[in-house]
Design a protein around this motif. Structure first.
Motif, short mmCIF file in Angstrom:
data_model
loop_
_atom_site.label_atom_id
_atom_site.label_comp_id
_atom_site.label_asym_id
_atom_site.label_seq_id
_atom_site.Cartn_x
_atom_site.Cartn_y
_atom_site.Cartn_z
N ASN A 26 55.75 3.86 30.96
CA ASN A 26 54.55 4.44 31.51
C ASN A 26 53.76 5.13 30.40
O ASN A 26 54.26 6.06 29.77
CB ASN A 26 54.92 5.45 32.61
CG ASN A 26 53.71 5.95 33.37
OD1 ASN A 26 52.59 5.91 32.88
ND2 ASN A 26 53.94 6.42 34.59
N ASP A 28 50.82 6.66 30.81
CA ASP A 28 49.86 7.63 31.32
C ASP A 28 49.80 8.84 30.39
O ASP A 28 50.82 9.28 29.85
CB ASP A 28 50.27 8.11 32.72
CG ASP A 28 49.96 7.07 33.79
OD1 ASP A 28 49.30 6.07 33.45
OD2 ASP A 28 50.39 7.25 34.94
N ASP A 211 43.94 -0.81 29.24
CA ASP A 211 43.65 0.33 30.10
C ASP A 211 42.42 1.04 29.55
O ASP A 211 42.50 1.85 28.62
CB ASP A 211 44.87 1.27 30.13
CG ASP A 211 44.70 2.41 31.13
OD1 ASP A 211 43.54 2.74 31.47
OD2 ASP A 211 45.71 2.99 31.54
N ARG A 214 42.46 4.98 29.84
CA ARG A 214 43.33 5.66 28.87
C ARG A 214 42.71 5.65 27.48
O ARG A 214 42.76 6.65 26.76
CB ARG A 214 44.71 4.98 28.85
CG ARG A 214 45.66 5.55 27.81
CD ARG A 214 47.11 5.25 28.12
NE ARG A 214 47.35 3.84 28.33
CZ ARG A 214 47.73 2.99 27.37
NH1 ARG A 214 47.87 3.41 26.13
NH2 ARG A 214 47.97 1.73 27.66
#
Length: 282
Positions: A26, A28, A211, A214
């Motif tokens: 992940n 994030d 992404d 991000r």
């Protein structure tokens, strides 16, 4: 690559020593909550609302809320016994099925499997057998005290295991609200939609997708950092014994005053009542 689990793949009488590695990560960007006034990180403490005090880890037990505010308390010994009973270190293949028979809604997390000491030949044997039969292994495995269904298949010449949900963990599609049955669709509209799909059809190339949020967030953070829009969190002031003692004394004094006021009020009320009764008697 970090090993998160060691055990065996077993099917029939064959046991293959393996290691488990997380296949995904992940990425994030984790943002912390800061106090707007002083920019110090906000702490989330475990507090008992009844006792009004902080609770340490050793003062907690697990509980299952079977109805509103009613709990079944589970001791750590009970949970450890269940864990030992069910946590066999094996990917136990129970059947072989076709991958297309499993809908993607069932898939959860992916793990690479690598052979452990002495398992190279058996690993290659299973991989080749799966490749030639076009099948995947359906298995059970327990990870961190939770039992999972899983599939074992080939991914770029490597065995990969993917945990999948049990059927009762997948919500019934019939519960989805407002799904149209068979509304009347104009043929021309359908042909236009199909034409658009044909125009946007491409070969899946995962490396061309990124992404965007991000990337933009990292750029914003870097821009603010270069512009020195940064802050240093202040260290919380340490309480010394004198401060703690003063707080305890002040709290005790406050309670004593409250208690004294209640006692005086009660005494005054009793005196008035007694005087009133005497007056009536005369």
């Amino acid at each position: 690559m970090h090993t998160i689990w060691k055990g065996t793949i077993s099917f029939g009488l064959v046991n293959i020593p393996i290691k488990l590695h997380s296949a995904t990560e992940n990425k994030d960007i984790k943002l912390k909550n800061l106090h707007k006034e002083c920019h110090s990180p906000v702490k989330y403490e475990k507090v008992c609302p009844v006792c009004e005090k902080d609770i340490a880890q050793e003062d907690m037990v697990k509980g299952y809320e079977y109805t509103k505010n009613k709990f079944v308390v589970l001791e750590q010994e009970d949970l450890e016994a269940l864990k030992e009973e069910n946590e066999e270190k094996a990917v136990d293949i129970i059947e072989f099925v076709k991958l297309e028979e499993i809908d993607p809604i069932y898939f959860d997390r992916s793990y690479y499997l690598s052979p452990n000491d002495g398992g190279t030949k058996a690993y290659a044997l299973l991989r080749n057998a799966l490749e030639e039969t076009g099948k995947i292994g359906l298995a059970k495995i327990t990870i961190r005290s939770k039992q999972h269904l899983a599939v074992v298949r080939i991914y770029h010449h490597t065995l990969i295991m993917e945990t999948i949900y049990f059927p009762d963990e997948v919500r019934d599609f019939k519960e989805v609200p407002n799904v149209p049955e068979e509304p009347s669709i104009v043929e021309k509209e359908l042909e236009t939609a199909k034409l658009l799909i044909d125009q946007l059809t491409a070969t899946f190339e995962p490396e061309k997708y990124h992404d965007d949020y991000r990337t933009a967030l990292l750029a914003l953070i870097e821009e603010k950092k270069q512009g020195e829009a940064v802050t240093t969190a202040k260290e919380p002031a340490r309480k010394d014994n004198v401060t703690d003692l003063m707080q305890a004394l002040e709290k005790s004094l406050s309670k004593s005053k409250t208690k004294k006021k209640k006692s005086t009020a009660k005494k005054s009320k009793t005196t008035k009542k007694s005087t009133s009764q005497k007056a009536k008697a005369n």
